[in-house]
Enzyme design. Structure first.
Site, PDB file in Angstrom:
ATOM      1  N   ARG A 121       6.978 -35.291  -4.643  1.00 46.38           N
ATOM      2  CA  ARG A 121       5.770 -34.433  -4.648  1.00 46.38           C
ATOM      3  C   ARG A 121       5.187 -34.225  -3.253  1.00 46.38           C
ATOM      4  O   ARG A 121       4.003 -33.987  -3.086  1.00 46.38           O
ATOM      5  CB  ARG A 121       4.695 -34.990  -5.581  1.00 46.38           C
ATOM      6  CG  ARG A 121       5.145 -35.042  -7.017  1.00 46.38           C
ATOM      7  CD  ARG A 121       3.976 -35.142  -7.976  1.00 46.38           C
ATOM      8  NE  ARG A 121       4.486 -35.277  -9.320  1.00 46.38           N
ATOM      9  CZ  ARG A 121       4.822 -36.449  -9.848  1.00 46.38           C
ATOM     10  NH1 ARG A 121       4.663 -37.562  -9.160  1.00 46.38           N
ATOM     11  NH2 ARG A 121       5.303 -36.492 -11.069  1.00 46.38           N
ATOM     12  N   LYS A 143       5.337 -21.065   5.112  1.00 46.19           N
ATOM     13  CA  LYS A 143       6.140 -20.569   3.984  1.00 46.19           C
ATOM     14  C   LYS A 143       7.488 -21.279   4.002  1.00 46.19           C
ATOM     15  O   LYS A 143       8.209 -21.236   4.997  1.00 46.19           O
ATOM     16  CB  LYS A 143       6.366 -19.062   4.110  1.00 46.19           C
ATOM     17  CG  LYS A 143       5.173 -18.215   3.700  1.00 46.19           C
ATOM     18  CD  LYS A 143       5.531 -16.734   3.678  1.00 46.19           C
ATOM     19  CE  LYS A 143       4.325 -15.885   3.309  1.00 46.19           C
ATOM     20  NZ  LYS A 143       4.605 -14.436   3.420  1.00 46.19           N
ATOM     21  N   GLU A 185      11.075  -9.803  16.500  1.00 47.16           N
ATOM     22  CA  GLU A 185       9.799 -10.349  15.984  1.00 47.16           C
ATOM     23  C   GLU A 185       8.796 -10.497  17.133  1.00 47.16           C
ATOM     24  O   GLU A 185       7.595 -10.300  16.942  1.00 47.16           O
ATOM     25  CB  GLU A 185       9.989 -11.723  15.322  1.00 47.16           C
ATOM     26  CG  GLU A 185      10.841 -11.737  14.070  1.00 47.16           C
ATOM     27  CD  GLU A 185      10.128 -11.274  12.797  1.00 47.16           C
ATOM     28  OE1 GLU A 185       8.948 -10.888  12.830  1.00 47.16           O
ATOM     29  OE2 GLU A 185      10.810 -11.283  11.746  1.00 47.16           O
ATOM     30  N   LYS A 227       0.164 -15.573  15.519  1.00 48.21           N
ATOM     31  CA  LYS A 227       0.450 -15.862  14.111  1.00 48.21           C
ATOM     32  C   LYS A 227      -0.537 -16.885  13.566  1.00 48.21           C
ATOM     33  O   LYS A 227      -1.010 -16.768  12.434  1.00 48.21           O
ATOM     34  CB  LYS A 227       1.894 -16.322  13.909  1.00 48.21           C
ATOM     35  CG  LYS A 227       2.222 -16.479  12.433  1.00 48.21           C
ATOM     36  CD  LYS A 227       3.663 -16.335  12.052  1.00 48.21           C
ATOM     37  CE  LYS A 227       3.789 -16.457  10.530  1.00 48.21           C
ATOM     38  NZ  LYS A 227       5.159 -16.602  10.069  1.00 48.21           N
ATOM     39  N   GLU A 237      -1.800 -14.860   2.204  1.00 46.13           N
ATOM     40  CA  GLU A 237      -1.516 -13.422   2.179  1.00 46.13           C
ATOM     41  C   GLU A 237      -2.260 -12.670   1.083  1.00 46.13           C
ATOM     42  O   GLU A 237      -1.670 -12.019   0.232  1.00 46.13           O
ATOM     43  CB  GLU A 237       0.003 -13.161   2.104  1.00 46.13           C
ATOM     44  CG  GLU A 237       0.347 -11.730   2.502  1.00 46.13           C
ATOM     45  CD  GLU A 237       1.832 -11.495   2.784  1.00 46.13           C
ATOM     46  OE1 GLU A 237       2.486 -12.419   3.313  1.00 46.13           O
ATOM     47  OE2 GLU A 237       2.299 -10.404   2.497  1.00 46.13           O
ATOM     48  N   ARG A 241      -2.857 -11.160   6.498  1.00 43.96           N
ATOM     49  CA  ARG A 241      -1.529 -11.690   6.811  1.00 43.96           C
ATOM     50  C   ARG A 241      -0.436 -10.635   6.615  1.00 43.96           C
ATOM     51  O   ARG A 241       0.629 -10.709   7.225  1.00 43.96           O
ATOM     52  CB  ARG A 241      -1.248 -12.942   5.960  1.00 43.96           C
ATOM     53  CG  ARG A 241       0.036 -13.653   6.375  1.00 43.96           C
ATOM     54  CD  ARG A 241       0.189 -15.027   5.727  1.00 43.96           C
ATOM     55  NE  ARG A 241       1.468 -15.599   6.128  1.00 43.96           N
ATOM     56  CZ  ARG A 241       1.773 -16.886   6.096  1.00 43.96           C
ATOM     57  NH1 ARG A 241       0.887 -17.765   5.677  1.00 43.96           N
ATOM     58  NH2 ARG A 241       2.947 -17.318   6.475  1.00 43.96           N
ATOM     59  N   ASN A 245       4.005  -8.092   8.255  1.00 47.10           N
ATOM     60  CA  ASN A 245       5.136  -7.403   7.622  1.00 47.10           C
ATOM     61  C   ASN A 245       5.427  -6.037   8.221  1.00 47.10           C
ATOM     62  O   ASN A 245       6.196  -5.266   7.664  1.00 47.10           O
ATOM     63  CB  ASN A 245       4.875  -7.245   6.117  1.00 47.10           C
ATOM     64  CG  ASN A 245       4.861  -8.579   5.408  1.00 47.10           C
ATOM     65  OD1 ASN A 245       5.604  -9.476   5.779  1.00 47.10           O
ATOM     66  ND2 ASN A 245       4.000  -8.711   4.418  1.00 47.10           N
ATOM     67  N   HIS A 248       8.834  -4.469   7.986  1.00 45.35           N
ATOM     68  CA  HIS A 248       9.611  -5.310   7.082  1.00 45.35           C
ATOM     69  C   HIS A 248       9.939  -4.657   5.749  1.00 45.35           C
ATOM     70  O   HIS A 248      10.856  -5.089   5.066  1.00 45.35           O
ATOM     71  CB  HIS A 248       8.889  -6.646   6.841  1.00 45.35           C
ATOM     72  CG  HIS A 248       9.095  -7.621   7.971  1.00 45.35           C
ATOM     73  ND1 HIS A 248       8.734  -7.339   9.271  1.00 45.35           N
ATOM     74  CD2 HIS A 248       9.621  -8.868   8.001  1.00 45.35           C
ATOM     75  CE1 HIS A 248       9.035  -8.370  10.044  1.00 45.35           C
ATOM     76  NE2 HIS A 248       9.575  -9.322   9.294  1.00 45.35           N
ATOM     77  N   HIS A 252      13.582  -5.155   5.045  1.00 45.79           N
ATOM     78  CA  HIS A 252      14.078  -5.928   3.893  1.00 45.79           C
ATOM     79  C   HIS A 252      14.984  -5.069   3.016  1.00 45.79           C
ATOM     80  O   HIS A 252      15.977  -5.549   2.479  1.00 45.79           O
ATOM     81  CB  HIS A 252      12.913  -6.463   3.055  1.00 45.79           C
ATOM     82  CG  HIS A 252      12.241  -7.657   3.674  1.00 45.79           C
ATOM     83  ND1 HIS A 252      10.924  -7.984   3.394  1.00 45.79           N
ATOM     84  CD2 HIS A 252      12.682  -8.583   4.535  1.00 45.79           C
ATOM     85  CE1 HIS A 252      10.597  -9.072   4.072  1.00 45.79           C
ATOM     86  NE2 HIS A 252      11.645  -9.461   4.775  1.00 45.79           N
ATOM     87  N   HIS A 265      18.243 -10.451  10.296  1.00 51.66           N
ATOM     88  CA  HIS A 265      16.885 -10.037   9.947  1.00 51.66           C
ATOM     89  C   HIS A 265      16.230  -9.250  11.090  1.00 51.66           C
ATOM     90  O   HIS A 265      15.646  -8.182  10.883  1.00 51.66           O
ATOM     91  CB  HIS A 265      16.058 -11.276   9.580  1.00 51.66           C
ATOM     92  CG  HIS A 265      14.613 -10.981   9.317  1.00 51.66           C
ATOM     93  ND1 HIS A 265      14.196 -10.269   8.213  1.00 51.66           N
ATOM     94  CD2 HIS A 265      13.493 -11.261  10.044  1.00 51.66           C
ATOM     95  CE1 HIS A 265      12.877 -10.147   8.266  1.00 51.66           C
ATOM     96  NE2 HIS A 265      12.428 -10.729   9.359  1.00 51.66           N
TER      97      HIS A 265
HETATM   98 ZN    ZN Z   1      10.437 -11.166   9.897  1.00 52.63          ZN
END
Ligand code: ZN
Ligand code: ADP
Length: 367
Positions: A121, A143, A185, A227, A237, A241, A245, A248, A252, A265
């Site tokens: 946990r 994340k 980035e 960031k 988010e 936030r 993106n 993105h 994506h 990426h």
């Molecule tokens: Zn990215």
């Protein structure tokens, strides 16, 4: 060495940025009040180059490390790899006070972070990101997670590390393509948040491509600071936030339709950011000259700026964007720019305009 604090109440942590941090990792961990036992999770490439240094650094500071190595590549970011790692952690008697050190790029950071979030946990996590992308992006913000067959990062958590060590000397061994992908980035931070940072990159592109460690430390520090400011205001988010993106949604989509094999990426979001800049010109009066500057900077870095997509793939790209997480009430939401340095999130974009912009992407040199 520079420090950036990520202010998240009781989960506040420090990112250290500078050379030689890997060799000093053990000493830094001493100040964190952690248990003696720790598991270094790394991938087969990184473990070979830096595993021993990190192991020795922890050992000589009085810790009792074990090294767990996963195969390199995105393919490892899955639940069966997680399961094997859980068994190894248990086998090595990693317990609640022990900690996990994620030593590697985004793949290792996400997987080891997920292990730390869930094993017993939750056990403390220390991140040692070794790609440019991971230092400026995935190691900040908490994340963590793994992929499912149905899509990337579909299982995960928000889990903050206790300490992050960003050492720029590790870029010496980073493959050229990975390094350049990380710069996509880096440039994004200039576009979404800091015009003078964008200009600084434009003016120092040669030094940057030579991987000058002093310049890189400054750049990584500024990216982490930006960031951290964004994540500090909106950890999960619900709003701001989302500006991270930028580029993105299309990026994506491109990764998805190519089966995640063709584009790194950073390469996909290079094209995605150019498309987003063109959309911004059409919808928000973003100056055409700034669209040119953005495309020119990606091109000078050696990142892709156009892509030949047959008509059937353009349709697939639109469909892929429709299943991405950023669709609200049937409309694809975009982060769009007013100028370099100022963006807004949550702009709905009509599908026909989106298709028009996608069509411009196959033409080299067209803005
Ligand atoms: Zn990215
Ligand atoms: P990302 O950080 O872009 O998500 P990965 O974790 O997939 O990327 O790492 C990209 C590739 O680079 C992997 O093959 C990894 O083993 C390798 N790698 C990561 N860091 C270094 C480094 N400092 N030196 C050499 N290879 C590295």
């Amino acid at each position: 060495m520079q420090n950036v604090r990520v202010e998240l109440g009781s989960r506040t942590y420090r990112i250290a940025i500078g050379p030689s941090l890997i060799a000093n990792l053990g000493v830094e961990c001493k100040n964190l009040n952690l248990g003696q036992k720790c598991a270094i999770v790394s991938d087969s490439n990184v473990s070979l180059i830096y595993g021993e240094t990190v192991f020795k650094s922890l050992k000589s500071a009085g810790f009792d490390p074990v090294l767990i190595t996963i195969p390199a590549g995105e393919i490892s970011k899955n639940l069966s790899e997680v399961q094997s790692c859980y068994e190894l952690l248990a086998h090595h008697r990693v317990e609640r006070k022990s900690f996990i050190v994620a030593l590697g790029g985004g793949v290792v950071g996400d997987l080891a972070g997920f292990l730390a979030a869930t094993y017993l946990r939750g056990v403390p996590l220390v991140q040692v990101p070794t790609t440019l992308l991971a230092q400026v992006d995935s190691s900040v913000g908490g994340k963590v997670g793994v992929n499912l067959k149905a899509g990337k990062n579909l299982v995960g958590a928000f889990y903050q590390p206790r300490y992050v060590a960003c050492d720029q000397s590790v870029f010496a061994t980073l493959p050229d393509r990975e390094y350049k992908a990380g710069l996509a980035e880096v440039i994004k931070y200039g576009i979404i948040y800091d015009r003078s940072f964008f200009v600084k990159i434009e003016q120092n592109i040669e030094l940057l491509l030579k991987r000058d460690p002093v310049l890189l430390s400054e750049i990584v520090a500024r990216c982490c600071q930006i960031k951290a400011e964004i994540v500090g205001q909106d950890e999960t988010e619900t709003g701001l936030r989302a500006i991270l993106n930028f580029g993105h949604t299309i990026g994506h989509g491109l990764e998805a339709i190519s089966g995640y094999g063709q584009w790194l990426h950073g390469e996909a979001i290079s094209i995605g950011q150019i498309a987003a800049a063109r959309l911004s010109a059409r919808l928000l009066g973003f100056p055409q000259i700034e669209v040119d500057r953005i495309r020119s900077l990606f091109s000078r870095v050696g990142l892709p700026t156009h892509i030949a997509l047959p008509a059937s793939d353009r349709r697939r790209l639109l469909d892929a964007m429709n299943v991405d997480k950023k669709v609200v009430a049937g409309e694809i939401k975009f982060v769009l720019a007013r100028t370099i340095g100022t963006v807004e999130f949550g702009h709905g974009v009509p599908e026909d305009l989106l298709m028009e912009i996608i069509e411009t992407l196959h033409e080299q040199g067209l803005n």
